[in-house]
Design a protein around this motif. Sequence first.
Motif, PDB file in Angstrom:
ATOM      1  N   VAL A  68       1.156  -1.238  -0.490  1.00  0.00           N
ATOM      2  CA  VAL A  68      -0.415  -0.692  -0.147  1.00  0.00           C
ATOM      3  C   VAL A  68       1.029   1.017   0.042  1.00  0.00           C
ATOM      4  N   LYS A  69       2.039   1.151   0.698  1.00  0.00           N
ATOM      5  CA  LYS A  69       2.741   2.172   0.800  1.00  0.00           C
ATOM      6  C   LYS A  69       3.589   2.428  -0.686  1.00  0.00           C
ATOM      7  N   GLN A  70       3.976   1.480  -1.157  1.00  0.00           N
ATOM      8  CA  GLN A  70       4.598   1.869  -2.525  1.00  0.00           C
ATOM      9  C   GLN A  70       3.379   2.336  -3.503  1.00  0.00           C
ATOM     10  N   ILE A  74       3.949   5.993  -5.450  1.00  0.00           N
ATOM     11  CA  ILE A  74       3.514   5.911  -7.000  1.00  0.00           C
ATOM     12  C   ILE A  74       2.642   7.200  -7.303  1.00  0.00           C
ATOM     13  N   LEU A  75       0.976   7.104  -6.332  1.00  0.00           N
ATOM     14  CA  LEU A  75       0.407   7.732  -7.292  1.00  0.00           C
ATOM     15  C   LEU A  75       1.121   9.242  -6.652  1.00  0.00           C
ATOM     16  N   GLU A  76       1.343  10.000  -5.679  1.00  0.00           N
ATOM     17  CA  GLU A  76       1.716  11.024  -5.698  1.00  0.00           C
ATOM     18  C   GLU A  76       2.795  11.639  -6.423  1.00  0.00           C
ATOM     19  N   HIS A  77       4.405  10.281  -7.250  1.00  0.00           N
ATOM     20  CA  HIS A  77       4.821  10.598  -8.263  1.00  0.00           C
ATOM     21  C   HIS A  77       4.474  11.156  -9.467  1.00  0.00           C
ATOM     22  N   ASP A  78       2.932  10.728 -10.338  1.00  0.00           N
ATOM     23  CA  ASP A  78       2.194  10.399 -11.370  1.00  0.00           C
ATOM     24  C   ASP A  78       1.450  12.398 -11.199  1.00  0.00           C
ATOM     25  N   ILE A  79       0.898  12.403  -9.659  1.00  0.00           N
ATOM     26  CA  ILE A  79       0.092  13.456  -9.968  1.00  0.00           C
ATOM     27  C   ILE A  79       1.277  14.618 -10.068  1.00  0.00           C
ATOM     28  N   LYS A  80       0.122  15.575 -11.452  1.00  0.00           N
ATOM     29  CA  LYS A  80       1.051  16.191 -11.870  1.00  0.00           C
ATOM     30  C   LYS A  80       0.582  18.100 -11.046  1.00  0.00           C
ATOM     31  N   PRO A  81       1.280  19.049 -10.390  1.00  0.00           N
ATOM     32  CA  PRO A  81       1.203  20.034  -9.374  1.00  0.00           C
ATOM     33  C   PRO A  81      -0.081  21.176  -9.816  1.00  0.00           C
ATOM     34  N   GLN A  82      -0.533  21.151  -9.411  1.00  0.00           N
ATOM     35  CA  GLN A  82      -1.745  21.818 -10.272  1.00  0.00           C
ATOM     36  C   GLN A  82      -1.396  23.161 -10.116  1.00  0.00           C
ATOM     37  N   SER A  83      -2.214  23.230 -11.432  1.00  0.00           N
ATOM     38  CA  SER A  83      -2.167  25.100 -11.711  1.00  0.00           C
ATOM     39  C   SER A  83      -2.485  26.020 -11.916  1.00  0.00           C
ATOM     40  N   TYR A  84      -2.775  27.306 -10.998  1.00  0.00           N
ATOM     41  CA  TYR A  84      -3.191  28.168 -10.939  1.00  0.00           C
ATOM     42  C   TYR A  84      -3.773  29.191 -11.853  1.00  0.00           C
ATOM     43  N   ASP A  85      -2.964  28.978 -12.714  1.00  0.00           N
ATOM     44  CA  ASP A  85      -3.463  29.664 -14.039  1.00  0.00           C
ATOM     45  C   ASP A  85      -4.884  29.183 -14.670  1.00  0.00           C
ATOM     46  N   CYS A  86      -5.844  30.052 -15.091  1.00  0.00           N
ATOM     47  CA  CYS A  86      -7.434  29.550 -14.907  1.00  0.00           C
ATOM     48  C   CYS A  86      -7.652  30.561 -16.113  1.00  0.00           C
ATOM     49  N   THR A  87      -6.574  29.607 -17.479  1.00  0.00           N
ATOM     50  CA  THR A  87      -6.709  30.702 -18.654  1.00  0.00           C
ATOM     51  C   THR A  87      -5.577  28.880 -19.956  1.00  0.00           C
ATOM     52  N   VAL A  88      -5.330  28.529 -18.210  1.00  0.00           N
ATOM     53  CA  VAL A  88      -4.747  27.508 -19.152  1.00  0.00           C
ATOM     54  C   VAL A  88      -6.220  26.541 -19.733  1.00  0.00           C
ATOM     55  N   ASP A  89      -6.200  25.670 -21.363  1.00  0.00           N
ATOM     56  CA  ASP A  89      -6.530  24.619 -21.564  1.00  0.00           C
ATOM     57  C   ASP A  89      -8.024  25.637 -22.214  1.00  0.00           C
ATOM     58  N   LEU A  90      -8.238  26.875 -21.729  1.00  0.00           N
ATOM     59  CA  LEU A  90      -9.577  27.355 -22.084  1.00  0.00           C
ATOM     60  C   LEU A  90      -9.342  28.121 -23.739  1.00  0.00           C
ATOM     61  N   LEU A  91     -10.064  28.057 -24.779  1.00  0.00           N
ATOM     62  CA  LEU A  91      -9.916  27.650 -25.878  1.00  0.00           C
ATOM     63  C   LEU A  91      -9.843  29.222 -26.585  1.00  0.00           C
ATOM     64  N   GLU A  92     -10.742  29.738 -25.643  1.00  0.00           N
ATOM     65  CA  GLU A  92     -10.298  30.975 -25.902  1.00  0.00           C
ATOM     66  C   GLU A  92      -9.478  31.732 -25.716  1.00  0.00           C
ATOM     67  N   PHE A  93      -8.298  31.643 -25.273  1.00  0.00           N
ATOM     68  CA  PHE A  93      -7.084  31.870 -24.671  1.00  0.00           C
ATOM     69  C   PHE A  93      -6.228  31.476 -25.448  1.00  0.00           C
ATOM     70  N   GLN A  94      -6.637  30.145 -26.399  1.00  0.00           N
ATOM     71  CA  GLN A  94      -5.243  30.380 -27.026  1.00  0.00           C
ATOM     72  C   GLN A  94      -5.405  30.740 -28.893  1.00  0.00           C
ATOM     73  N   PRO A  95      -4.522  31.670 -29.183  1.00  0.00           N
ATOM     74  CA  PRO A  95      -4.722  32.803 -29.920  1.00  0.00           C
ATOM     75  C   PRO A  95      -4.706  31.959 -31.476  1.00  0.00           C
ATOM     76  N   ASN A  96      -4.304  30.635 -32.275  1.00  0.00           N
ATOM     77  CA  ASN A  96      -5.219  30.042 -33.034  1.00  0.00           C
ATOM     78  C   ASN A  96      -6.607  29.894 -33.264  1.00  0.00           C
TER      79      ASN A  96
END
Length: 250
Positions: A68-70, A74-96
């Motif tokens: 269980v510890k291992q 592994i889960l903690e290593h795979d989790i990406k750090p949380q981004s506090y930028d609210c425009t990430v992955d929003l289509l309207e903020f992508q220039p193209n």
Amino acid sequence: MTTEVIVHYRPYENDLSLLPTIAEKAIQDFPTRPLPRFIPWFPHDGSKLPFKPKRSPPVITGEAAQDVKQYLSILEHDIKPQSYDCTVDLLEFQPNLKKHHSIQSDKLNELKINSENLDKSEKRIQHKRRSWSVSLAKNNCAGKIFPLSKKLQDCLKALNLHSFYRARWTIEHDVCNNQTLEDVWAKLNRLIKHNELPSCNATIQRHLAQIWVFCDILYSEYVGDILKGRLTLSGKINLFVHKYGVIFSM
């Protein structure tokens, strides 16, 4: 230790020899009763508990704990750090994709307006879907009503139904005899308005292409005769009772 006792006596108590006896009784100790030893209803020696679980608790081995510890590491290593930028992955903020997004938003707004208009029209249709007609409380048809037929009486006896139980005549579109359902409904409303159908109320089920005429079973045959004659219906109409289905036809 000296105790002083003052005894008051009434004037009519002339026998003074009783006073010392009364005083001795007054200063005697109150009688006491030894309390019984408290015995709990469950064993109280600590070796046996009053309640015991039906099943033993689960046992986790050391190897399972390490697995269980291992897994958690592994889960903690795979989790990406949380981004506090609210425009990430929003289509309207992508220039193209700004132009494409504006087109999509215009289409969405248009669809939303169209759906709202459809909802309003559907609400209007639903509002007009059914209509009700109710008879007057007073009726003048009691003298014209004959007793129920033997067939209907036998049916009521078999089903243990009272004659004042509520029933429903169903007028299908097929029996309207080249009339529209609305024409039959208009005629029926005139009959009920002039109080020619005792204890009746009716509703038109346009989505089912049916007219439902509710009445007491006591008047059902009388009402059925009037419906077939005055509305010029062809074919059979069925008398329906809730939880029992069709119990009679004419």
